[in-house]
Design an enzyme around this catalytic site. Structure first.
Site, short mmCIF file in Angstrom:
data_model
loop_
_atom_site.label_atom_id
_atom_site.label_comp_id
_atom_site.label_asym_id
_atom_site.label_seq_id
_atom_site.Cartn_x
_atom_site.Cartn_y
_atom_site.Cartn_z
N HIS A 109 -8.80 1.40 -7.26
CA HIS A 109 -9.52 2.63 -7.51
C HIS A 109 -8.99 3.78 -6.71
O HIS A 109 -9.40 4.89 -6.86
CB HIS A 109 -10.96 2.41 -7.06
N HIS A 121 0.83 -1.20 0.00
CA HIS A 121 0.00 0.00 0.00
C HIS A 121 0.86 1.25 0.00
O HIS A 121 2.01 1.21 0.41
CB HIS A 121 -0.86 0.09 1.27
N HIS A 150 -12.15 1.28 0.80
CA HIS A 150 -11.14 0.35 0.30
C HIS A 150 -11.77 -0.81 -0.47
O HIS A 150 -12.65 -1.49 0.03
CB HIS A 150 -10.36 -0.20 1.50
N HIS A 170 0.97 4.59 2.18
CA HIS A 170 0.44 5.16 3.42
C HIS A 170 0.67 6.68 3.44
O HIS A 170 1.48 7.20 2.69
CB HIS A 170 1.06 4.46 4.63
N HIS A 186 -3.86 4.59 5.26
CA HIS A 186 -3.63 4.59 3.82
C HIS A 186 -3.71 6.00 3.24
O HIS A 186 -4.54 6.81 3.67
CB HIS A 186 -4.67 3.71 3.11
N ASP A 227 -4.53 4.43 -2.31
CA ASP A 227 -3.73 3.62 -1.37
C ASP A 227 -3.02 2.43 -2.00
O ASP A 227 -2.30 1.73 -1.32
CB ASP A 227 -4.59 3.17 -0.17
N HIS A 274 2.84 -5.48 3.95
CA HIS A 274 2.16 -6.06 5.11
C HIS A 274 2.43 -7.55 5.23
O HIS A 274 2.83 -8.23 4.29
CB HIS A 274 0.65 -5.83 5.00
N ARG A 319 2.60 -4.56 9.78
CA ARG A 319 3.42 -3.85 8.80
C ARG A 319 4.83 -4.40 8.89
O ARG A 319 5.46 -4.32 9.95
CB ARG A 319 3.39 -2.35 9.11
#
Ligand SMILES: [Cu+2]
Length: 175
Positions: A102, A67, A93, A69, A85, A105, A148, A165
């Protein structure tokens, strides 16, 4: 005469390469224990989106969410300072299309092999390297790229249910 020709040849050769280098940003990622976790390169794409090239290492084998962030901070071991995010459009999400692609993030999954490495190329239209754009990776001083523990399920809002994370890299314009 010979010097002029040589100088011309050099400038023809180096100018395009320098332009490309200047526009792409390469970010180093570190694991929560401070190990080198590889690199992420962000380059402008023709349609104003960006091309992302991940070359990761020292990850546990298996699938991992990647992602963007919201804060340009990666403080080990939990990387909580990176915040939530990066979501400039404040979208839910994973709900906009079947791939979940979309949203600022960047929900993508990569698979690390038994050797802990993972390579992936993504092209995204919803992020930008233009520092003045709201969806810029450099917005508000920068962002971060996060790997992640688990895969993103592409539906759970806002985390993707991707667990802890495990690797992080700061994305800033002045790298
Ligand atoms: Cu994340």
């Amino acid at each position: 005469m010979r010097l002029t020709a040589a100088a011309l040849a050099v400038s023809l050769f180096t100018l395009p390469a320098m332009a490309a280098k200047k526009d792409a940003v390469t970010v180093d990622l570190k694991t929560s224990t401070g190990q080198d976790a590889g690199t992420a390169t962000f380059a402008p794409a023709k349609d104003n989106g960006i091309a992302i090239h991940l070359k990761l290492k020292n990850l546990p084998a298996g699938e991992h969410a990647v992602h963007i962030h919201e804060h340009p901070m990666c403080d080990a071991p939990d990387f909580k300072t990176a915040g939530g995010h990066f979501n400039p459009d404040a979208k839910k999400h994973g709900t906009e299309n079947p791939m979940g692609h979309h949203n600022g993030d960047l929900p993508h999954n990569v698979t690390a092999g038994a050797d802990g490495t993972a390579k992936a190329n993504f092209h995204v239209s919803y992020l930008s390297l233009n520092p003045t754009a709201a969806n810029s990776l450099f917005a508000n001083g920068g962002t971060s790229i996060m790997v992640h523990e688990k895969a993103d399920d592409m539906k759970t809002d806002p985390t993707g249910n991707a667990g802890g994370r495990i690797a992080c890299g700061v994305i800033t314009a002045t790298k």
